[in-house]
Scaffold this active site. Sequence first.
Site, PDB file in Angstrom:
ATOM      1  CD1 TRP A 147      -4.297  -5.243   7.886  1.00 39.19           C
ATOM      2  CD2 TRP A 147      -3.854  -3.813   9.557  1.00 39.19           C
ATOM      3  NE1 TRP A 147      -2.751  -5.034   8.076  1.00 39.19           N
ATOM      4  CE2 TRP A 147      -2.619  -3.897   8.987  1.00 39.19           C
ATOM      5  CE3 TRP A 147      -3.940  -2.749  10.453  1.00 39.19           C
ATOM      6  CZ2 TRP A 147      -1.273  -3.326   9.383  1.00 39.19           C
ATOM      7  CZ3 TRP A 147      -2.587  -2.140  11.090  1.00 39.19           C
ATOM      8  CH2 TRP A 147      -1.426  -2.607  10.505  1.00 39.19           C
ATOM      9  CG  ASP A 179      -9.600  -1.540   5.390  1.00 36.86           C
ATOM     10  OD1 ASP A 179      -9.136  -1.040   4.388  1.00 36.86           O
ATOM     11  OD2 ASP A 179      -8.899  -1.829   6.529  1.00 36.86           O
ATOM     12  CE  LYS A 215      -1.912  -1.529   2.773  1.00 37.68           C
ATOM     13  NZ  LYS A 215      -0.526  -1.921   3.228  1.00 37.68           N
TER      14      LYS A 215
END
Length: 355
Positions: A99, A166, A190
């Site tokens: 990511w 992030d 999540k």
Amino acid sequence: MKKYNFNAGPSMLPREVIENTAKQILDFNGSGLSLMEISHRAKDFQPVVDEAEALVKELLNVPEGYSVIFLGGGASLQFMQIPANFLIKKAGYVNSGTWAKKAMKEAKLFGEVVEVASSADDNYTHLPHNYEIPADLDYLHICTNNTIFGTELREDIDAPVRLIADMSSDILSRPVDVSKYDAIYAGAQKNMSMAGVTVIIVKDDVLGKAPRELPTMLDYRTHVEKGSMFNTPPVVPIYTLMETLRWVKAQGGVKEMDRRAHERAEALYAEIDRNKLFRGTVAREDRSLMNICFVMNDEFKDLEKSFLDFATERGMVGIKGHRSVGGFRASCYNAMTMEGVNALIQTMKDFEAQH
């Protein structure tokens, strides 16, 4: 048979959050309308947004001078929106996993990007450490938890430049010093909500500095000024977010989430290290508490499918590793219980006893 949800995302939510959301989907606040069909500008919904925002600020101790906004598009949209708003001349990225690499790719569309550090040569089995941060960067971007490879940075680094993170897969799992960051973003599916909403925490005085005219929807100022209501926000995920934040607070806040994360991970890693069939894939000092990755030891590699089938029969859901790395991954976000972790540990012990 009871199911234990180890999915990496969308992932497990507290049962009471699911039930409370389900009730509102049938009838929102006694209005006779579903939460799915009310106007986002209905007088009954604005308090949901307000409470969700207030709880994010309370639980993460967000200082004055920061705004919290709720957007669609997931963290993947933020890979582009961050540099659009903050990249002036040059940005730095720590390449710690898939990511982070994707975020770096998007940033290159807006200006010069420097790979400050990388663990790609070691297949991301550890985090980059002891790297120098150039002082001429507009910002440094980090990903605090890498879901695919199972590494995590559970501390707030000191950076001589603006710091952007992030935190999609570990936000609310530990206390964070928000004052060290100029922006934090997190896809909610999540640790915070169902899929569909992204939480952004942004320092107000860093907005509006980019040397480019931004499309209205991409300018953070648009959403700050309109309180996340410039266009129709993801109504149901925001409601679920509020319920989850209420749950976290009731459980004891992020300090308690941090304690539980350590308890779960330490028990599961201990079994991985003890069991003759398995081994961890990450440097011990960088092991994630959220995404616990492991594989079969080489001499038992042919048992991988058998173990997956065995675990599935025992009610373990979502433990297959990401398709790019294989093996197994037990995602232990805030809602995961020690009962679930202990069930997986017993499954591993029982499978070992058969082989």
